[in-house]
Design an enzyme around this catalytic site. Structure first.
Site, mmCIF file in Angstrom:
data_model
loop_
_atom_site.group_PDB
_atom_site.id
_atom_site.type_symbol
_atom_site.label_atom_id
_atom_site.label_comp_id
_atom_site.label_asym_id
_atom_site.label_seq_id
_atom_site.Cartn_x
_atom_site.Cartn_y
_atom_site.Cartn_z
ATOM 1 N N GLN A 2 39.914 45.344 36.528
ATOM 2 C CA GLN A 2 39.854 45.164 35.066
ATOM 3 C C GLN A 2 38.435 44.751 34.657
ATOM 4 O OE1 GLN A 2 39.358 41.829 35.040
ATOM 5 N NE2 GLN A 2 40.394 41.419 36.978
ATOM 6 N N ARG A 56 42.739 52.253 41.293
ATOM 7 C CA ARG A 56 41.838 52.264 40.128
ATOM 8 C C ARG A 56 40.399 52.268 40.639
ATOM 9 N NH1 ARG A 56 43.701 46.642 38.839
ATOM 10 N NH2 ARG A 56 43.997 45.663 40.826
ATOM 11 N N CYS A 70 45.158 40.961 32.963
ATOM 12 C CA CYS A 70 46.283 40.018 32.808
ATOM 13 C C CYS A 70 45.814 38.640 32.408
ATOM 14 C CB CYS A 70 46.981 39.820 34.144
ATOM 15 S SG CYS A 70 48.069 41.092 34.667
ATOM 16 N N THR A 71 45.013 38.059 33.276
ATOM 17 C CA THR A 71 44.703 36.635 33.143
ATOM 18 C C THR A 71 43.275 36.337 33.563
ATOM 19 O OG1 THR A 71 45.387 36.393 35.408
ATOM 20 C CG2 THR A 71 47.032 35.854 33.759
ATOM 21 N N GLU A 72 42.535 37.394 33.924
ATOM 22 C CA GLU A 72 41.223 37.157 34.508
ATOM 23 C C GLU A 72 40.207 36.955 33.399
ATOM 24 O OE1 GLU A 72 43.287 39.760 35.380
ATOM 25 O OE2 GLU A 72 43.987 38.279 36.806
ATOM 26 N N ARG A 116 44.183 33.816 43.980
ATOM 27 C CA ARG A 116 44.746 34.072 42.669
ATOM 28 C C ARG A 116 46.265 34.290 42.808
ATOM 29 N NH1 ARG A 116 43.551 39.505 39.120
ATOM 30 N NH2 ARG A 116 44.975 40.319 40.697
HETATM 31 C C1 8X3 Z 1 45.462 42.692 35.936
HETATM 32 C C2 8X3 Z 1 45.573 42.567 37.377
HETATM 33 O O1 8X3 Z 1 44.607 43.225 39.570
HETATM 34 O O2 8X3 Z 1 43.653 44.268 37.611
HETATM 35 O O3 8X3 Z 1 44.592 41.815 35.450
HETATM 36 O O4 8X3 Z 1 43.155 42.007 38.150
HETATM 37 S S1 8X3 Z 1 44.183 43.039 38.182
#
Ligand code: 8X3
Length: 808
Positions: free
Chosen positions: A171, A167, A446-448, A656
């Site tokens: 994110q 990517r 996800c969780t960030e 993390r």
């Molecule tokens: C999704 C995982 O690696 O893009 O939050 O932070 S990441």
């Protein structure tokens, strides 16, 4: 008269049905126009080239308004689609047609004429120029060896994985409030004014600031031009439309697209369209995967919602209908991974366009409002896997909010995930954020979490395979999968480990070696990325980029906080394995290390009894002090390393535990492990217990999570935590209240993240057997929900194998 809600539900059903069965198509248009423009701008500053490429896209790419839609625009062709970003991983494009055909998960359709354009016009231009290749060629030999196969850089080894070649940015959450409140015309005018005021004799003004400001002007024009093309299309469609109601809708769409995002939005609907244009345009700009998160929608949309509500212009049903139009638009963009490793890490078309609700305001007071409840209701009424809903929880979250959150979770689709203000805010402040920015963070991916005008770190993270570290310790720096090759360092023969401490030291040395490689890898990633990526649109709505006249992808921006992370993958698996070694080999002398390794080599075949014995050792997830002490020691090594070395690199690189779906491919390269796990199967996910290891109920899992954290260090990032519950546990009012109290306990314990799967084991098994009957079954994977039937067989097994708790 039909209730507006009923009308809108009918509409969303029609839109949904229009694409749900379509096979995703690879849409090459964005990649084609981007490449066309890049061919003509060589030698110019990167940000300027990027802005010109976006303008070229805005001017030429087909524009769409879908039947029944209230929002204009798509980022790709009709039906489900994925885009290509050749600047990132164009080196895989020449094999694309073949790879896509053969890929087990998420197959896409590529038209022959598009394959031809890729092969003749796009792929050849990027060969040798893509970020992937530059990174692979920049890694020192020792880092390369644990990252890719040195003989074939296109193959990952899954020991220390980089994810930045999958990517263009980690994110991200844009500050959507800026275009809504200000509009791109004002953004452009400010940039133009500053450009006019630059000193033409000042070299840094001319070399650094001028191209940045020119790019902001061009990109502001680009997004407005693109929006206005929708206004023209809507008018043309209205002229041909026979149905009077739809004709009027199209004329309204046309008026809205004339207005936003050029000018400030005047009402809720304009704000939604403005956000949607901005969100879509950022997908043209770069591959943030499916992780362009939506920010605190219940906050920045609230003023216009309230105004419309007070003026009688909208009701909750209409607001939900508009939001659903956006979710349906988002659902058609699929995160296409060109590299096989990327596809493996994101099974089930992972996506996390997190919408954040709840939490505190900038002064620390509860921020829930009427719109917060609209989002929660919408999730219950429209149980669809978009958007990924995230509920911020704090110690004074109102009862009603917690009740509605619990009720929504009970619906079983895994939404919302929970993020804990009590953990996140103090950590952000410790890392340098001002209180207001920390209090108003938004959930990302996800969780960030992100502070949209303060976060400046966009490089994706490295993953460290803890299962590999263990195998390396057991095999003196080698792994069965990779033969005799010395992959890391020699830490000793098994026969020489006399005590648990001896072996533990060897394990830690391997773990530390892998962390070291991950850090070096990340430093190279950060330095390279600014040479490959720019994000003029993202920069135009980021206060610090505008202040410093620096692109968002710069290695560092003054005043910014660089929140990077590295991940430990397979935590529960390795804690239990080390615990089994300590207990059975060293404390109880049940077998020697050599014998154990021999049994692992045989994948436990013929040794089921020993396997069962090993599984009796203390295990993580049960509030067991011995297992949790090992977990804490593993964590300590990670946070200490980060404490000592990350600042020297100029950014935070915090520990993390967020695997996405990497624990599946990582498991594939790891042989059998001493916790009883067989060769090649998935590792444990995030900071959750290993599959089936947690037998004492959800509170014990929370406690193990709490016990294993090193709270004296702030080099901590998200810990993803999955808990699976049987639906019977949460039945009725009593069930809702039980769920609320477990959420309160989790909040008190200051754990970062929590999400639930509430599903019967029998349902999952039946869905695996008869997928056609369970097409709608949503499950929580790792920070996102996906349709169970879309997941790879291994990931389905992973979810089935997670302990289903029958009590709370
Ligand atoms: C999704 C995982 O690696 O893009 O939050 O932070 S990441």
């Amino acid at each position: 008269k039909k209730k507006s809600g009923g009308f809108l539900r009918e509409r969303t059903a029609k839109i949904y049905n229009s694409f749900v069965l379509s096979k995703p198509r690879i849409d090459i248009e964005r990649g084609k126009y981007f490449t066309e423009s890049f061919k003509t701008t060589e030698g110019q500053p990167l940000i300027l080239r990027w802005a010109k490429a976006l303008y070229h896209i805005a001017e030429n790419i087909p524009v769409y308004i879908d039947d029944h839609q209230l929002l204009a625009g798509r980022v790709g062709c009709q039906g489900k689609y994925g885009l290509i970003y050749p600047e990132l991983d164009g080196c895989f494009l020449d094999q694309l047609a073949e790879n896509v055909k053969n890929r087990e998960t998420a197959p896409f359709y590529l038209a022959d004429e598009d394959a031809k354009i890729i092969n003749e016009e796009i792929a050849p231009y990027w060969k040798g120029k893509s970020f992937y290749e530059d990174l692979a060629h920049s890694l020192p030999e020792d880092v390369l060896k644990v990252t890719y196969n040195p003989e074939d850089i296109y193959t990952q080894r899954f020991i220390v994985s980089e994810t930045s070649s999958m990517r263009s940015a980690l994110q991200w959450v844009h500050d959507y409030e800026t275009p809504i409140v200000k509009g791109f015309k004002a953004i452009k005018e400010e940039a133009q004014k500053e450009l006019d005021a630059l000193d033409p004799l000042e070299p840094t003004d001319m070399i650094d600031k001028a191209p940045f400001l020119q790019a902001i002007v061009i990109v502001s024009d680009a997004i407005v031009l693109w929006a206005k093309r929708h206004a023209v299309l809507a008018k043309e469609m209205a002229a041909k439309e026979k149905n009077a109601v739809r004709k009027q809708e199209l004329l309204t769409i046309s008026e809205i697209c004339e207005r936003v995002p050029e000018y400030p939005a005047r009402n809720f609907r304009e704000a939604i369209q403005c956000q949607w244009f901005t969100q879509m345009f950022s997908r043209f700009e770069q591959k943030t995967g499916a992780t362009v998160s939506n920010g605190r929608m219940d906050q920045y949309l609230y003023p216009l919602y309230k105004k419309d509500l007070d003026d009688g212009l909208i009701d909750a049903e209409q607001a939900k209908g508009l939001l659903e139009c956006m979710w349906l638009g988002m659902a058609q963009y699929l995160d296409l991974y060109i590299s096989p490793a990327g596809a493996n890490f994101n099974s089930g078309c992972a996506h996390w366009e997190a919408v954040t609700v709840g939490g505190v305001d900038e002064n620390g007071n509860d921020a829930t409002n009427e719109l917060t409840y609209v989002f929660l209701q919408s999730k219950r009424e429209f149980p669809f896997n978009y958007p990924d809903l995230a509920a911020r929880i704090h110690e004074r979250s109102p009862e009603r909010y917690l009740y509605e959150v619990a009720e929504t979770i009970k619906d079983g689709s895994g939404f919302p995930k929970l993020i804990n203000d009590e953990e996140v805010i103090p950590l952000l402040i410790a890392k340098g954020a001002d209180i207001a920015s920390a209090n108003t963070y938004a959930v990302s991916g996800c969780t960030e979490v992100r502070m949209p005008n303060l976060d400046t770190f966009t490089s994706a993270c490295p993953y460290v395979n803890l299962g590999a570290a263990l195998e390396l310790a057991l095999n003196n720096g080698r792994m069965k999968m990779y033969g005799d090759e010395l992959l890391t360092i020699e830490t000793g023969e098994l026969k020489d480990f006399r005590t648990w401490e001896d072996f533990w030291k060897a394990y830690l040395a391997q773990q530390q070696y892998l962390i070291k490689q991950a850090f070096k890898q990340q430093l190279i990633v950060v330095r390279l990325r600014e040479k490959h990526f720019a994000a003029p649109m993202g920069s135009s709505i980021h206060a610090l980029c505008m202040k410093n006249k620096k692109d968002l992808h710069s290695a560092h921006i003054d005043g910014g906080i660089d929140l990077g992370y590295f991940d430990f993958i397979g935590y529960g698996t390795v804690v239990d394995s080390l615990s089994a070694i300590k207990t059975m080999v060293f404390d109880n002398n049940k077998l020697t290390l050599e014998k154990l390794n021999e049994i692992l080599d045989k994948n436990f075949e013929g040794y089921e009894e020993i396997r069962q014995m090993l599984m009796k050792a203390p295990r993580y997830g049960n509030n067991d002090p011995e297992a949790d002490a090992i977990a804490k020691a593993i964590d300590l090594d990670g946070v200490k390393f980060a404490h000592q070395y990350s600042k020297k690199m100029g950014f935070n690189l915090d520990l993390r535990y967020v695997p996405v779906t990497s624990h599946v491919p990582f498991g594939k390269v790891v042989g059998a492990t001493p916790n009883g796990r067989t060769k090649g199967t998935f590792l444990s996910d995030g900071s959750s217990a290993a599959h089936g290891a947690d037998v004492k109920g959800p509170t014990a899992i929370l406690m193990s999570n709490y016990n294993s954290k090193n709270r004296g260090f702030f080099e901590r990032a998200a810990r993803l935590l999955n808990i699976k519950l049987s639906p019977a546990v949460v039945v009725g009012e009593e069930g809702t209240h039980k769920l609320m109290s477990i959420i309160r306990s989790w909040c008190d314990l200051k754990l970062w993240h929590l999400q639930f799967n509430i599903v019967n084991q029998a349902t999952l098994l039946a869905a695996k057997k008869n997928p056609e009957r369970y097409k709608d079954l949503l499950v929580r994977v790792a920070g996102y929900s996906a349709y169970f039937v879309d997941l790879s067989p291994e990931l389905q097994d992973d979810i089935i194998a997670r302990t289903a708790h029958a009590t709370l």
